[in-house]
Design a protein around this motif. Structure first.
Motif, PDB file in Angstrom:
ATOM      1  N   ARG A   8       0.740  -1.243   0.117  1.00  0.00           N
ATOM      2  CA  ARG A   8      -0.069   0.148  -0.103  1.00  0.00           C
ATOM      3  C   ARG A   8       0.854   1.240   0.041  1.00  0.00           C
ATOM      4  NH1 ARG A   8      -4.655   0.198   4.396  1.00  0.00           N
ATOM      5  NH2 ARG A   8      -5.070   1.952   3.066  1.00  0.00           N
ATOM      6  N   PHE A   9       1.988   1.204   0.709  1.00  0.00           N
ATOM      7  CA  PHE A   9       2.821   2.559   0.870  1.00  0.00           C
ATOM      8  C   PHE A   9       3.485   2.535  -0.676  1.00  0.00           C
ATOM      9  CE2 PHE A   9       6.650   4.785   1.868  1.00  0.00           C
ATOM     10  CZ  PHE A   9       6.216   5.849   2.786  1.00  0.00           C
ATOM     11  N   ARG A  10       3.784   1.695  -1.138  1.00  0.00           N
ATOM     12  CA  ARG A  10       4.394   1.463  -2.321  1.00  0.00           C
ATOM     13  C   ARG A  10       3.716   2.339  -3.474  1.00  0.00           C
ATOM     14  NH1 ARG A  10       5.533  -0.589  -7.645  1.00  0.00           N
ATOM     15  NH2 ARG A  10       7.894  -1.369  -7.666  1.00  0.00           N
ATOM     16  N   GLU A  11       2.307   2.369  -3.392  1.00  0.00           N
ATOM     17  CA  GLU A  11       1.642   2.971  -4.436  1.00  0.00           C
ATOM     18  C   GLU A  11       1.849   4.615  -4.468  1.00  0.00           C
ATOM     19  OE1 GLU A  11      -2.549   2.153  -3.602  1.00  0.00           O
ATOM     20  OE2 GLU A  11      -2.206  -0.175  -3.498  1.00  0.00           O
ATOM     21  N   ILE A  12       2.357   5.147  -3.324  1.00  0.00           N
ATOM     22  CA  ILE A  12       2.514   6.580  -3.195  1.00  0.00           C
ATOM     23  C   ILE A  12       3.762   6.719  -4.243  1.00  0.00           C
ATOM     24  CG2 ILE A  12       3.457   8.338  -1.455  1.00  0.00           C
ATOM     25  CD1 ILE A  12       2.369   6.611   0.629  1.00  0.00           C
ATOM     26  N   MET A  13       4.651   6.050  -4.233  1.00  0.00           N
ATOM     27  CA  MET A  13       6.041   6.197  -4.940  1.00  0.00           C
ATOM     28  C   MET A  13       6.243   5.375  -6.365  1.00  0.00           C
ATOM     29  SD  MET A  13       8.704   4.717  -2.448  1.00  0.00           S
ATOM     30  CE  MET A  13       8.452   3.249  -1.367  1.00  0.00           C
ATOM     31  N   GLU A  14       4.903   4.831  -6.824  1.00  0.00           N
ATOM     32  CA  GLU A  14       5.019   3.727  -7.694  1.00  0.00           C
ATOM     33  C   GLU A  14       5.648   4.418  -9.128  1.00  0.00           C
ATOM     34  OE1 GLU A  14       2.273   0.447 -10.115  1.00  0.00           O
ATOM     35  OE2 GLU A  14       1.334   1.955  -8.778  1.00  0.00           O
ATOM     36  N   LYS A  15       5.430   5.543  -9.609  1.00  0.00           N
ATOM     37  CA  LYS A  15       6.143   6.092 -10.548  1.00  0.00           C
ATOM     38  C   LYS A  15       7.538   6.457 -10.442  1.00  0.00           C
ATOM     39  CE  LYS A  15       1.571   7.871 -12.039  1.00  0.00           C
ATOM     40  NZ  LYS A  15       0.688   9.251 -12.216  1.00  0.00           N
ATOM     41  N   GLU A  16       7.857   6.849  -9.216  1.00  0.00           N
ATOM     42  CA  GLU A  16       9.287   7.194  -8.903  1.00  0.00           C
ATOM     43  C   GLU A  16      10.066   5.851  -9.128  1.00  0.00           C
ATOM     44  OE1 GLU A  16      10.770  10.099  -8.510  1.00  0.00           O
ATOM     45  OE2 GLU A  16       9.115  10.955  -9.377  1.00  0.00           O
ATOM     46  N   LEU A  17       9.388   4.805  -8.393  1.00  0.00           N
ATOM     47  CA  LEU A  17      10.346   3.456  -8.411  1.00  0.00           C
ATOM     48  C   LEU A  17      10.486   3.086 -10.008  1.00  0.00           C
ATOM     49  CD1 LEU A  17       8.824   1.636  -5.423  1.00  0.00           C
ATOM     50  CD2 LEU A  17      11.124   2.945  -5.512  1.00  0.00           C
ATOM     51  N   LYS A  39      10.990   4.769 -12.335  1.00  0.00           N
ATOM     52  CA  LYS A  39      12.215   5.332 -12.968  1.00  0.00           C
ATOM     53  C   LYS A  39      13.491   4.860 -12.615  1.00  0.00           C
ATOM     54  CE  LYS A  39       9.710  10.008 -12.615  1.00  0.00           C
ATOM     55  NZ  LYS A  39       9.701  11.364 -11.947  1.00  0.00           N
ATOM     56  N   ASN A  40      13.532   4.266 -11.800  1.00  0.00           N
ATOM     57  CA  ASN A  40      14.863   3.874 -11.073  1.00  0.00           C
ATOM     58  C   ASN A  40      14.861   2.391 -10.759  1.00  0.00           C
ATOM     59  OD1 ASN A  40      17.127   3.638  -9.078  1.00  0.00           O
ATOM     60  ND2 ASN A  40      17.220   5.626  -8.962  1.00  0.00           N
ATOM     61  N   LYS A  41      15.661   1.651 -11.279  1.00  0.00           N
ATOM     62  CA  LYS A  41      15.738   0.199 -11.156  1.00  0.00           C
ATOM     63  C   LYS A  41      16.270  -0.282 -10.011  1.00  0.00           C
ATOM     64  CE  LYS A  41      17.245  -4.248 -12.932  1.00  0.00           C
ATOM     65  NZ  LYS A  41      18.033  -5.018 -14.270  1.00  0.00           N
ATOM     66  N   ARG A  42      17.493   0.545  -9.563  1.00  0.00           N
ATOM     67  CA  ARG A  42      18.249   0.290  -8.348  1.00  0.00           C
ATOM     68  C   ARG A  42      17.379   0.540  -7.015  1.00  0.00           C
ATOM     69  NH1 ARG A  42      22.852   3.734  -5.726  1.00  0.00           N
ATOM     70  NH2 ARG A  42      23.693   2.474  -4.090  1.00  0.00           N
ATOM     71  N   LEU A  43      16.435   1.613  -7.035  1.00  0.00           N
ATOM     72  CA  LEU A  43      15.599   1.870  -5.789  1.00  0.00           C
ATOM     73  C   LEU A  43      14.439   0.838  -5.985  1.00  0.00           C
ATOM     74  CD1 LEU A  43      15.170   5.858  -5.846  1.00  0.00           C
ATOM     75  CD2 LEU A  43      16.277   4.330  -4.271  1.00  0.00           C
ATOM     76  N   ARG A  44      14.138   0.497  -7.002  1.00  0.00           N
ATOM     77  CA  ARG A  44      12.948  -0.413  -7.218  1.00  0.00           C
ATOM     78  C   ARG A  44      13.415  -1.834  -6.643  1.00  0.00           C
ATOM     79  NH1 ARG A  44      11.953   0.148 -12.089  1.00  0.00           N
ATOM     80  NH2 ARG A  44      13.001  -1.709 -13.089  1.00  0.00           N
ATOM     81  N   THR A  45      14.383  -2.206  -6.787  1.00  0.00           N
ATOM     82  CA  THR A  45      15.169  -3.524  -6.269  1.00  0.00           C
ATOM     83  C   THR A  45      15.065  -3.424  -4.774  1.00  0.00           C
ATOM     84  OG1 THR A  45      16.197  -3.926  -8.333  1.00  0.00           O
ATOM     85  CG2 THR A  45      16.881  -5.321  -6.401  1.00  0.00           C
ATOM     86  N   TYR A  46      15.837  -2.100  -4.290  1.00  0.00           N
ATOM     87  CA  TYR A  46      16.111  -2.019  -2.832  1.00  0.00           C
ATOM     88  C   TYR A  46      14.653  -2.054  -2.082  1.00  0.00           C
ATOM     89  CZ  TYR A  46      17.990   0.706   0.964  1.00  0.00           C
ATOM     90  OH  TYR A  46      18.373   1.020   2.288  1.00  0.00           O
ATOM     91  N   TYR A  47      13.675  -1.347  -2.666  1.00  0.00           N
ATOM     92  CA  TYR A  47      12.407  -1.465  -1.885  1.00  0.00           C
ATOM     93  C   TYR A  47      11.540  -2.559  -2.111  1.00  0.00           C
ATOM     94  CZ  TYR A  47       7.790  -0.119  -0.021  1.00  0.00           C
ATOM     95  OH  TYR A  47       6.829  -0.015   0.379  1.00  0.00           O
ATOM     96  N   ASP A  48      11.682  -3.354  -3.392  1.00  0.00           N
ATOM     97  CA  ASP A  48      10.810  -4.431  -3.517  1.00  0.00           C
ATOM     98  C   ASP A  48      11.328  -5.692  -3.032  1.00  0.00           C
ATOM     99  OD1 ASP A  48       9.036  -2.978  -4.945  1.00  0.00           O
ATOM    100  OD2 ASP A  48       9.480  -3.609  -6.893  1.00  0.00           O
ATOM    101  N   ASP A  70      13.397   9.261  -7.659  1.00  0.00           N
ATOM    102  CA  ASP A  70      14.521   9.101  -8.479  1.00  0.00           C
ATOM    103  C   ASP A  70      15.609   9.994  -8.244  1.00  0.00           C
ATOM    104  OD1 ASP A  70      15.896   7.896 -11.059  1.00  0.00           O
ATOM    105  OD2 ASP A  70      14.961   9.659 -11.992  1.00  0.00           O
ATOM    106  N   GLN A  71      15.209  11.396  -8.021  1.00  0.00           N
ATOM    107  CA  GLN A  71      16.212  12.402  -8.212  1.00  0.00           C
ATOM    108  C   GLN A  71      16.957  12.301  -6.970  1.00  0.00           C
ATOM    109  OE1 GLN A  71      14.399  16.318  -8.236  1.00  0.00           O
ATOM    110  NE2 GLN A  71      16.224  17.107  -7.432  1.00  0.00           N
ATOM    111  N   LEU A  72      16.680  11.897  -5.804  1.00  0.00           N
ATOM    112  CA  LEU A  72      17.442  11.802  -4.383  1.00  0.00           C
ATOM    113  C   LEU A  72      18.121  10.601  -4.264  1.00  0.00           C
ATOM    114  CD1 LEU A  72      14.916  13.705  -2.087  1.00  0.00           C
ATOM    115  CD2 LEU A  72      16.845  14.589  -3.677  1.00  0.00           C
ATOM    116  N   GLY A  73      17.261   9.484  -4.995  1.00  0.00           N
ATOM    117  CA  GLY A  73      17.887   8.061  -4.539  1.00  0.00           C
ATOM    118  C   GLY A  73      18.080   7.909  -3.200  1.00  0.00           C
ATOM    119  N   LYS A  74      19.164   6.982  -2.810  1.00  0.00           N
ATOM    120  CA  LYS A  74      19.223   6.488  -1.565  1.00  0.00           C
ATOM    121  C   LYS A  74      19.940   7.612  -0.561  1.00  0.00           C
ATOM    122  CE  LYS A  74      20.959   2.204  -2.270  1.00  0.00           C
ATOM    123  NZ  LYS A  74      21.230   0.814  -1.803  1.00  0.00           N
ATOM    124  N   HIS A  75      19.427   8.661  -0.559  1.00  0.00           N
ATOM    125  CA  HIS A  75      19.888   9.865   0.201  1.00  0.00           C
ATOM    126  C   HIS A  75      19.056  10.298   1.207  1.00  0.00           C
ATOM    127  CE1 HIS A  75      23.887   9.926  -2.033  1.00  0.00           C
ATOM    128  NE2 HIS A  75      23.341   9.658  -3.195  1.00  0.00           N
TER     129      HIS A  75
END
Length: 559
Positions: free
Chosen positions: A459-468, A470-479, A490-495
């Protein structure tokens, strides 16, 4: 017990060691909340959790209870057992007072444990006094993970007690150590692996014809049972809680062979952030010198303990690295517990192994290095000085202080501006850790925790679905992990730490505010201005800034 039967030189060294430990802790004692300490897995999580738990009234909550301040109901079991000493320190004292006491307890008992272990079982001769005490002091100054308590640094004391029992010593103090250590350490973050290794040690004794030694065996069982009783929440969650949680989507077996091979040597030389040993310079050099002496003087039998520790140390690094090898995938798919439990943590044994090896290395150099034996004091002093340079106040001096990080005055202003009961609305953060809002009493939709509902993660993922997207690294990190349930962009990455002097601005942001609102979200604390706020359905309410805070908070309200 420690000052009995010691000569004047040894007594002086002991006094000096305790003084050095006090000196090492002095920045915390003097600066208090103005001190600089570790952020990762400390300020950004554990210290806030202890405060949330204390203020939630759920310290003794049942195994099915939740803490509503975090993600609309974080399982109480996710914040550990109420029988943990560090939890009680934070329940009784303010954060920094508890932190200082915990640091002192851990370092003092780390020193005592290594000193007793080496003196009684490995270096009993008085000629080795400087090596024994110097190694124990260095071990006590290692930059361990603070919330780990004695999970790794308590191992020498436990090993001392176990070896005493193995040698048929019946003193009550051995069992007292095995009883009390579990109250100030973690089973899964150290002692599970230690006790497993001791079980193998006992079994090898049996195979080698040294007898069954039931007293030794049952002492291992006893300590294990004490841990299981103390960690009953963990046991319940692992065995009886069948609700899908984020551990069910943790996938570790993904690295190719060449990568894990490189990681083996990297870990062997540099170590790991949660069990930092700072051994790459003086200790490694001394160990290599001792190894050469063993090889060229054929000391294999005389120094078999040193050789074993060296091989075991490398094997632990290899095990850690190859746990992430993608070749495990068929097994992890078949045996799910291999994903939900992190067996890579056998490398948490390495601080014990490395510093025992350091002491034995110096002994070998003293006994067989005719030309270089005079370098022993330089190895010891060099290692201690190096560790002092790794003091948090030096290493993290460019990070926010504790006061600046939690910014209590700033968030008090925000609370007063919103002027509603904290429990009546939910917030999330962008560009700063959600632990900051949690520490200040806000109810957050985001969190840093590796044990929460899988349904909530989706459910929380839906908030940033479009941002994830854009960024495979973030998508893998979260999923494939999801421990950091943050609003990623996507702009800030893991910062996650954009201080008030940052010139960064968020643009082209694509967040879904409707799922945010469905979860109860009303406000976003952003460390950066959001250029697309209006288009996203966010309204800037006010910008908050303070001299005592590291952050500039842009308060956005969901329309």
């Amino acid at each position: 017990m420690f000052l009995k039967n010691v000569n004047p030189f040894e007594r002086k060294c002991l006094y000096i060691s305790f003084f050095v430990i006090l000196l090492y802790l002095s920045p915390l004692l003097i600066l208090g909340e103005n001190a600089h300490i570790r952020v990762h897995d400390n300020l950004d999580s554990n210290l806030a959790w202890y405060k949330v738990l204390k203020e939630s009234g759920m310290l003794f909550g049942n195994v099915n209870s939740t803490i509503p301040q975090i993600i609309n109901g974080l399982p109480r079991n996710a914040l550990g057992t109420e029988f943990s000493g560090i939890v009680w320190l934070h329940a009784i004292f303010p954060t920094m007072t508890a932190y200082i006491i915990s640091q002192a307890i851990t370092r003092i008992f780390a020193f005592i444990g290594m000193y007793l272990l080496l003196k009684k079982h490995y270096l009993p001769d008085q000629r080795y006094t400087l090596i024994t005490i110097g190694t124990a002091l260095a071990f006590a100054l290692t930059p361990f993970w603070p919330s780990g308590m004695l999970s790794t640094l308590g191992m020498p004391l436990a090993l001392w007690a176990f070896l005493n029992i193995r040698n048929e010593e019946k003193a009550w103090r051995n069992y007292l150590v095995l009883t009390l250590l579990p109250f100030y350490s973690s089973f899964v973050l150290g002692f599970f692996f230690f006790l497993f290794a001791l079980g193998i040690f006992w079994f090898v004794d049996v195979i080698r014809g040294k007898g069954w030694n039931w007293r030794f065996f049952f002492s291992i069982v006893f300590m294990t049972l004490v841990f299981l009783v103390i960690e009953y929440r963990l046991v319940y969650s692992f065995i009886f809680d069948d609700e899908p949680n984020t551990r069910d989507e943790y996938f570790h077996a993904r690295l190719p062979f060449w990568w894990v091979t490189r990681l083996t040597f990297k870990n062997f030389v540099l170590g790991h952030t949660h069990v930092m040993t700072v051994h790459s310079l003086f200790i490694l050099f001394a160990t290599i010198l001792a190894l050469f002496l063993v090889i060229f003087k054929r000391l294999w039998k005389q120094e078999k303990v040193f050789v074993f520790l060296f091989v075991f140390n490398f094997a632990l690094s290899a095990w850690y690295a190859f746990w992430f090898y993608k070749g495990w995938l068929p097994l992890t798919e078949r045996f799910h517990f291999m994903d939900t439990f992190n067996f890579a943590r056998f490398h948490f044994l390495r601080p014990l192994i490395i510093y025992m090896g350091f002491a034995l290395s110096l002994k070998i150099i003293m006994n067989h290095g005719k030309v270089i034996k005079n370098t022993i004091p330089f190895f010891i002093i060099g290692q201690i000085v190096l560790l002092c340079l790794f003091n948090d106040e030096i290493i993290y001096r460019k990070k926010p202080s504790v006061r600046e990080f939690y910014a209590q005055n700033l968030f008090q202003e925000i609370e007063e501006f919103i002027a509603k009961p904290l429990a009546s609305y939910r917030v999330a953060s962008i560009g700063i850790h959600p632990a900051i809002a949690q520490y200040n009493g806000f109810y957050t939709l985001d969190t840093y925790n590796n044990f929460y509902s899988l349904t909530y993660k989706y459910r929380f993922r839906e908030i940033m679905e479009k941002e994830l997207q854009k960024n495979k690294r973030l998508r893998t990190y979260y999923d494939e992990w999801g421990g950091r349930c943050y609003i990623f962009t996507d702009q800030l990455g893991k910062h996650y730490m954009f201080k008030k002097n940052s010139t960064e601005r968020l643009n082209n942001l694509q967040l879904n505010i409707e799922p945010f609102k469905k979860l109860g979200g009303e406000y976003i604390f952003s460390a950066l201005p959001i250029d697309d706020a209006e288009d996203l359905g966010l309204q800037l309410e006010k910008i908050f800034e303070s001299d005592t805070a590291a952050w500039k908070i842009h308060l956005y309200k969901a329309r």
